[in-house]
Design an enzyme around this catalytic site. Structure first.
Site, short mmCIF file in Angstrom:
data_model
loop_
_atom_site.label_atom_id
_atom_site.label_comp_id
_atom_site.label_asym_id
_atom_site.label_seq_id
_atom_site.Cartn_x
_atom_site.Cartn_y
_atom_site.Cartn_z
CG LEU A 74 -1.96 -1.07 1.35
CD1 LEU A 74 -2.71 -0.96 2.67
CD2 LEU A 74 -2.94 -0.99 0.18
CG ASP A 75 0.53 4.24 -2.94
OD1 ASP A 75 1.27 3.36 -3.42
OD2 ASP A 75 -0.36 4.84 -3.59
CE LYS A 76 6.15 8.50 4.45
NZ LYS A 76 7.22 9.45 4.19
#
Ligand code: URA
Length: 283
Positions: A106-108
């Site tokens: 998952l993106d930051k």
């Protein structure tokens, strides 16, 4: 496959200390195997069959761990990173001795369901592009999401690199025009979080409201996992994701009792559902 292992390795893997610490425990007579005090920390045992007691307490061995994490914004989905905090820092030492790793990324700044495991085979199958494991997201989008977008996503949209996405299911859950109070509880909670959490995009949300944009609260199910896929799909239809949360992956759903940053191991029911799901995918 070898079924036996060293006693000190078994206890070490479970977080009961270093090799020398475990040697000392054995020397003190604190460890018993099948009712007999152990003398040699290097003795071979079968963790599935032999009964190991430490200070009279039975030690249950397991090889695999499965963790359901509600990933908060601000952490990267990696096991190591030179700059950012990783999701492993949210687990504890007892769990990290099993060396779990995140199943996908998952993106930051994305929150929500992240499975961590040390079961490489399961991870590989869930991530295989051929399996098309569905992933469902909820997002706060700057702009007015409508039926045209749902139809475009249903056909597949062209991303910035020319890739055309597989058909995806988009549903509008709620919308709010600038100045209107957000009535939908899930949308209100996401907006409140976006505004409050530094790793999220509070400034853009404020700008969207100030500039009179409509905000949309949507649910999207995709069947692949390209880099920044959800954000790029909305970009393809001229809209912008301000907040993103994954709420389901295959048969797993985000437990509402888990707050961002909380985690727990999968329940037996969830593990069974995951195994059944794998079987169906193979069949
Ligand atoms: N799509 C994105 O854009 N970001 C994620 O983190 C997951 C899916």
């Amino acid at each position: 496959m070898k079924k036996t292992m060293r006693l000190d390795k078994m206890l070490g893997n479970l977080g009961y200390g270093t090799r020398s610490g475990i040697k000392a425990l054995v020397r003190q007579g604190a460890v018993a195997v099948n009712g007999v005090p152990a003398k040699d920390p290097g003795m071979q045992i079968d963790p599935a069959k032999d009964e190991v007691l430490l200070n009279g307490e039975r030690i249950a061995y397991r090889d695999s761990v499965y963790v359901l994490l509600h990933k908060p914004a601000g952490y990267v989905s990696a096991t190591e990173d030179l700059r950012d905090r990783t999701v492993l820092e949210l687990l504890d030492e007892e769990m990290n001795v099993f060396s779990p790793f995140p199943v996908g990324r998952l993106d930051k700044d994305t929150e929500g369901l992240l499975l961590l495991t040390n079961d490489g085979k399961l991870a590989h199958e869930l991530l295989s592009p051929r399996k098309h494991v569905p992933k469902t997201y909820r997002a706060l989008v700057r702009g007015e999401v409508d039926e045209t977008d749902a139809e475009a996503f249903g056909r597949g949209v062209e991303l910035d690199d020319g890739y055309v996405t597989l058909p995806a299911q988009l549903r509008l859950l709620a919308a709010a025009k600038a100045g209107e109070p957000i009535a939908h509880p899930g949308m209100a909670e996401a907006a409140e979080r976006t505004a409050r959490v530094p790793a999220l995009r509070g400034a853009e949300l404020a700008a969207a409201v100030r500039e009179g944009w409509t905000l949309s609260w949507i649910e999207l199910t995709i069947h692949e996992g390209k880099f920044h896929q959800v954000k790029r799909m909305f970009q393809a239809v001229g809209k912008e994701v301000l907040y993103l949360r994954r709420v389901a992956m295959g048969p797993l759903v985000l437990d509402p009792a888990l707050k961002p940053g909380d985690w727990r191991e999968l329940t037996d029911e969830e593990l069974t559902a995951l195994r059944e799901y794998r079987k169906e995918q193979k069949g």
